[in-house]
Design an enzyme around this catalytic site. Sequence first.
Site, PDB file in Angstrom:
ATOM      1  N   CYS A   1       0.887  -1.168   0.000  1.00  0.00           N
ATOM      2  CA  CYS A   1       0.000   0.000   0.000  1.00  0.00           C
ATOM      3  C   CYS A   1       0.917   1.208   0.000  1.00  0.00           C
ATOM      4  O   CYS A   1       1.484   1.563   1.032  1.00  0.00           O
ATOM      5  CB  CYS A   1      -0.907   0.007   1.235  1.00  0.00           C
ATOM      6  SG  CYS A   1      -1.896   1.520   1.349  1.00  0.00           S
TER       7      CYS A   1
ATOM      8  N   CYS B   1      -0.718   4.337   2.209  1.00  0.00           N
ATOM      9  CA  CYS B   1      -0.884   4.296   3.674  1.00  0.00           C
ATOM     10  C   CYS B   1      -0.477   2.920   4.185  1.00  0.00           C
ATOM     11  O   CYS B   1       0.712   2.602   4.171  1.00  0.00           O
ATOM     12  CB  CYS B   1      -2.274   4.740   4.114  1.00  0.00           C
ATOM     13  SG  CYS B   1      -3.686   3.923   3.333  1.00  0.00           S
ATOM     14  N   SER B   2      -1.428   2.096   4.616  1.00  0.00           N
ATOM     15  CA  SER B   2      -1.045   0.829   5.244  1.00  0.00           C
ATOM     16  C   SER B   2      -2.115  -0.235   5.046  1.00  0.00           C
ATOM     17  O   SER B   2      -2.261  -1.119   5.876  1.00  0.00           O
ATOM     18  CB  SER B   2      -0.820   1.054   6.739  1.00  0.00           C
ATOM     19  OG  SER B   2      -1.988   1.611   7.327  1.00  0.00           O
ATOM     20  N   CYS B   3      -2.887  -0.154   3.950  1.00  0.00           N
ATOM     21  CA  CYS B   3      -3.985  -1.099   3.724  1.00  0.00           C
ATOM     22  C   CYS B   3      -3.440  -2.529   3.699  1.00  0.00           C
ATOM     23  O   CYS B   3      -2.457  -2.819   3.015  1.00  0.00           O
ATOM     24  CB  CYS B   3      -4.689  -0.768   2.414  1.00  0.00           C
ATOM     25  SG  CYS B   3      -5.446   0.872   2.458  1.00  0.00           S
TER      26      CYS B   3
END
Lengths: 219, 211
Positions: B114, B117-119
Amino acid sequence: MTNSIHDMGGMHGFGPVEAEPDEPVFHEAWEGRVLAMQRAMGFTRLWTIDGGRASMEVLPPATYLAASYYQRWFLGLERRVVAHGLVGADEIAAGHALRPGRRLNRKLTPADVPNTLTRGNFERPSAAPARFSEGDRVRTANLNPQTHTRLPRYARGKTGTVEAIRGCHVYPDSAALGAGDDPQWLYTVVFTARELWGEAVDPAVSVSIEAFEPYLAPA
Amino acid sequence: MAADDHPHSHSHSQDHGSELSDLQLRVRALETILTEKGYVDPAALDQIIEGCETKIGPHNGARIVARAWGDPEFKRRLLADATEAANSLGYVSPVGSHLIALENTPQTHHMVVCTLCSCYPWEVLGLPPVWYKSAPYRSRAVIDPKGVLAEFGVALPSDTAIRIWDSTAETRFLVVPIRPEGTEGWTEERLAELVTRDSMVGTGLAKAPAP
């Protein structure tokens, strides 16, 4: 913000990836408290997941890079509760409440917690049929809005192929502004690495993004 | 530890320590304010943390992969609709919408990132590790995947195509690694022990059986 430091794909200079063996779920107890507050306040539906992301993307780039992941979450959450009028800046400064809270439509109780351990559904009814089909060649928009978007910089103005249609989903570019779901068709669009990075890269590599229909035009 | 997460941890450890304790105080103050104003229930917060530490995690993903390795009909369902297939098992923590399974083969190696962000598919893999959320991984996975794989000790055959999936929406991806040779007839439980978290992100391979 769109062209901010969070949009890191393709940047150089951050060094090697360093994996930590046997990494704990949380390194410090406060990290868990931040995650839990974030989930609990998200449950109130006063903002969307995209509004939460946007509040971290507006952190100054130097702050964003210097902060750890949960520090960023904390800074974003602190900004958001003040921006939404839930907490006063004077209360943040005092470290405790100075006035009673606002009434919430939803408050997370222990009985609700099991449901928060399953991701929500972002699919919504569609107003129109999908514009593109599997196999279509598409070109991504060259857009640079000041507000939140999920089209990464490295994949703007590039030509790729629609590989799959994923349904009609909440449109982050709208939801982040509090402007409603504005559902849009979502596609997996695949690009050759050469289309993204030039002829010098490995031809055996391809990269896909999940692209909302407004990001795409026929190629 | 990723460079962007603890920039002062080595050269200014005392500054870092005081910075952290200041942060701890601010986090505690925010929880106090939100609790006093009636917005959060600390008992609910405790349960969220416990759920993240025990219920969700890569043990869920490993059981899904192990089942797919041993059950062709389940693998077909998993590749068609991973959320439906995962929830049909009944013994993994419930999985939300739009989980997509990607099958690694000798021809194609899938790897997930991702960049924005941090998906991450946290029901099946747990909360993402620091490296997944770090600037080095997010910046390089899409432009230098072979270099990233080398840092994880993974060298693929030269004729294996590499496909990177950037998680830019609310779809989530679970990589089904190649089943190791020498595991014919193994039970699902034994197979699951070979399925690492990294193998389900695509930055690793499944473990080989001990000789």
